[in-house]
Design an enzyme around this catalytic site. Structure first.
Site, PDB file in Angstrom:
ATOM      1  N   ARG A   7     -83.586 -28.776  23.637  1.00 49.50           N
ATOM      2  CA  ARG A   7     -83.942 -27.397  23.465  1.00 49.50           C
ATOM      3  C   ARG A   7     -83.583 -26.766  24.890  1.00 49.50           C
ATOM      4  O   ARG A   7     -83.102 -25.449  24.902  1.00 49.50           O
ATOM      5  CB  ARG A   7     -84.960 -26.948  22.806  1.00 49.50           C
ATOM      6  CG  ARG A   7     -86.318 -27.440  23.635  1.00 49.50           C
ATOM      7  CD  ARG A   7     -87.531 -26.778  23.285  1.00 49.50           C
ATOM      8  NE  ARG A   7     -88.712 -27.495  23.988  1.00 49.50           N
ATOM      9  CZ  ARG A   7     -89.958 -26.856  23.785  1.00 49.50           C
ATOM     10  NH1 ARG A   7     -90.081 -25.580  23.426  1.00 49.50           N
ATOM     11  NH2 ARG A   7     -91.034 -27.336  24.576  1.00 49.50           N
ATOM     12  N   GLU A  55     -86.324 -14.192  10.059  1.00 49.09           N
ATOM     13  CA  GLU A  55     -85.337 -15.101  10.201  1.00 49.09           C
ATOM     14  C   GLU A  55     -84.162 -14.628   9.224  1.00 49.09           C
ATOM     15  O   GLU A  55     -82.914 -14.807   9.749  1.00 49.09           O
ATOM     16  CB  GLU A  55     -85.524 -16.601  10.165  1.00 49.09           C
ATOM     17  CG  GLU A  55     -86.673 -16.925  11.036  1.00 49.09           C
ATOM     18  CD  GLU A  55     -88.000 -16.540  11.058  1.00 49.09           C
ATOM     19  OE1 GLU A  55     -88.982 -16.929  11.607  1.00 49.09           O
ATOM     20  OE2 GLU A  55     -88.261 -16.087   9.751  1.00 49.09           O
ATOM     21  N   PHE A  80     -87.228 -22.873  10.013  1.00 46.80           N
ATOM     22  CA  PHE A  80     -86.805 -21.299   9.402  1.00 46.80           C
ATOM     23  C   PHE A  80     -85.391 -21.079   9.444  1.00 46.80           C
ATOM     24  O   PHE A  80     -84.809 -20.243   8.436  1.00 46.80           O
ATOM     25  CB  PHE A  80     -87.579 -20.500  10.467  1.00 46.80           C
ATOM     26  CG  PHE A  80     -88.862 -20.926  10.781  1.00 46.80           C
ATOM     27  CD1 PHE A  80     -89.878 -21.145   9.901  1.00 46.80           C
ATOM     28  CD2 PHE A  80     -89.341 -20.696  12.160  1.00 46.80           C
ATOM     29  CE1 PHE A  80     -91.179 -21.354   9.796  1.00 46.80           C
ATOM     30  CE2 PHE A  80     -90.935 -21.034  12.237  1.00 46.80           C
ATOM     31  CZ  PHE A  80     -91.596 -21.227  11.185  1.00 46.80           C
ATOM     32  N   HIS A 106     -86.702 -27.884  17.692  1.00 49.57           N
ATOM     33  CA  HIS A 106     -87.803 -28.138  17.016  1.00 49.57           C
ATOM     34  C   HIS A 106     -87.494 -28.876  15.751  1.00 49.57           C
ATOM     35  O   HIS A 106     -88.285 -28.725  14.533  1.00 49.57           O
ATOM     36  CB  HIS A 106     -89.043 -26.733  16.761  1.00 49.57           C
ATOM     37  CG  HIS A 106     -89.455 -26.406  18.188  1.00 49.57           C
ATOM     38  ND1 HIS A 106     -88.551 -25.830  18.940  1.00 49.57           N
ATOM     39  CD2 HIS A 106     -90.851 -26.639  18.492  1.00 49.57           C
ATOM     40  CE1 HIS A 106     -89.421 -25.290  20.064  1.00 49.57           C
ATOM     41  NE2 HIS A 106     -90.521 -26.130  19.814  1.00 49.57           N
ATOM     42  N   ASP A 114     -97.499 -29.653  15.568  1.00 49.41           N
ATOM     43  CA  ASP A 114     -97.270 -28.535  14.778  1.00 49.41           C
ATOM     44  C   ASP A 114     -97.244 -28.940  13.089  1.00 49.41           C
ATOM     45  O   ASP A 114     -97.366 -28.044  12.550  1.00 49.41           O
ATOM     46  CB  ASP A 114     -95.718 -28.116  14.856  1.00 49.41           C
ATOM     47  CG  ASP A 114     -95.658 -27.254  16.155  1.00 49.41           C
ATOM     48  OD1 ASP A 114     -96.733 -27.321  16.983  1.00 49.41           O
ATOM     49  OD2 ASP A 114     -94.658 -26.663  16.647  1.00 49.41           O
ATOM     50  N   ARG A 164     -87.517 -30.936  20.507  1.00 49.18           N
ATOM     51  CA  ARG A 164     -88.287 -30.399  21.421  1.00 49.18           C
ATOM     52  C   ARG A 164     -88.971 -31.434  22.213  1.00 49.18           C
ATOM     53  O   ARG A 164     -89.293 -31.042  23.305  1.00 49.18           O
ATOM     54  CB  ARG A 164     -89.956 -29.970  20.523  1.00 49.18           C
ATOM     55  CG  ARG A 164     -91.155 -29.668  21.298  1.00 49.18           C
ATOM     56  CD  ARG A 164     -92.277 -29.522  20.262  1.00 49.18           C
ATOM     57  NE  ARG A 164     -93.587 -28.858  21.090  1.00 49.18           N
ATOM     58  CZ  ARG A 164     -94.693 -28.984  20.674  1.00 49.18           C
ATOM     59  NH1 ARG A 164     -94.779 -29.353  19.276  1.00 49.18           N
ATOM     60  NH2 ARG A 164     -95.762 -28.323  21.327  1.00 49.18           N
TER      61      ARG A 164
END
Length: 312
Positions: A7, A55, A80, A106, A114, A164
């Site tokens: 990322r 999104e 998303f 991610h 998460d 990530r």
């Protein structure tokens, strides 16, 4: 070995390309710090659009910008981008085959704490079903930067999958060359072809080294482009080695393993083992511990291959 999250590579690549091309614009859905597009925003504030936590709307805006000659990179978490906004990606970007690049960060179980709601292990499967969508899962910093540049330089919709977790830089060598749709052999072997993408490439190389100690010679292939798949390299390796193993930080349903299985079934039937998330959701926890629990680290890959080979 130097480690960097892909990322971060994405953010750095956007800044570099932004300096070269004024028609490059970046969209984000209130996650610029996490997706690292904040790097681009700092240098080019007039070419960064924060669409808020919307999104699906962001994908529509990206589609509109593409019709004006801009090259938009729409950025958010994989869950998303591929999940929440699937309809807009399909109908507004895929159907008219617009020049929109989706930067999905991610991805996979290494999102860690998460938890299952954010650990998207289904995104490649979803994006593969969209006609004309190119899908790239870079293995490290160098490959991620090259993938972003290739996406800009190639017309049509792209899905770029970033992570990530900081991962080792594997491709830092003079002979490295990135080409869309072309995998590469990063370790020679004769007993089986071990095909990996993303962070699993580093784990696959470590597993191959352990297998070598047991007298099993594993050819390791970096299959960074999932669609279009390098069918020639796959078939040639299956013919050379007789056995094929796929490793991915994604569900074994619909991802790299499925793409390989489909190709082998049509072109060159061979023994196949798919290693990945096996029809279940993830859970919250440190990324390294999750990779170990779900047998996606080097040890887990090694043990699964050893057991499989002993059964054949």
């Amino acid at each position: 070995m130097r480690k960097i999250a892909t990322r971060d590579s994405y953010g750095n690549a956007l800044v570099a390309l932004g300096r070269e091309h004024e028609n490059l614009v970046v969209l984000d859905a209130d996650l610029a710090a996490a997706t690292k597009t904040g790097m681009f925003k700092k240098v080019f504030p007039d070419r960064h659009i924060d669409c808020g936590i919307a999104e699906s709307n962001m994908m529509g805006i990206a589609a509109g910008l593409a019709t004006t000659g801009k090259v938009p990179f729409a950025s958010t978490f994989a869950m998303f981008a591929a999940g929440r906004a699937f309809e807009q990606v399909r109908n507004s970007i895929g159907y008219p085959h617009l020049n929109v690049k989706i930067g999905a960060t991610h991805a996979g179980i290494s999102v860690g704490e998460d938890g299952a709601s954010h650990q998207c292990n289904e995104d490649i499967a979803l994006m593969r079903t969209i006609p004309g969508m190119t899908i790239v899962v870079p293995a490290d910093d160098i490959e991620a930067r090259e993938a972003v540049r290739a996406a800009y330089e190639t017309d049509g919709p792209f899905y770029l999958r970033f992570g990530r977790l900081a991962v080792p830089v594997i491709n830092d060598r003079p002979d490295y060359h990135f080409e869309l749709g072309k995998g590469s052999v990063v370790r020679e072997g004769t007993d089986l072809a071990l095909i990996a993408c993303g962070l699993e490439l580093g784990e696959a190389l470590q597993a191959a080294a352990r297998l070598e100690e047991d007298g099993i010679s594993a050819r390791v292939i970096n299959m960074h482009t999932i669609k279009p798949l390098d069918r020639d390299l796959l078939i040639r390796s299956a013919a050379d080695c007789g056995r094929v193993v796929t490793v991915e930080e994604h569900s074994i349903i619909g991802g790299l393993g499925s793409a390989v299985a489909e190709t082998l079934a049509e072109e060159y039937p061979a023994k196949l083992l798919r290693i990945g998330i096996r029809d279940r959701f993830g859970e919250s926890g440190p990324a390294a511990e999750l990779l170990h629990k779900y047998q996606l680290d080097a040890e887990g890959i090694y043990r699964q291959i050893r057991a499989w080979v002993s059964e054949l």
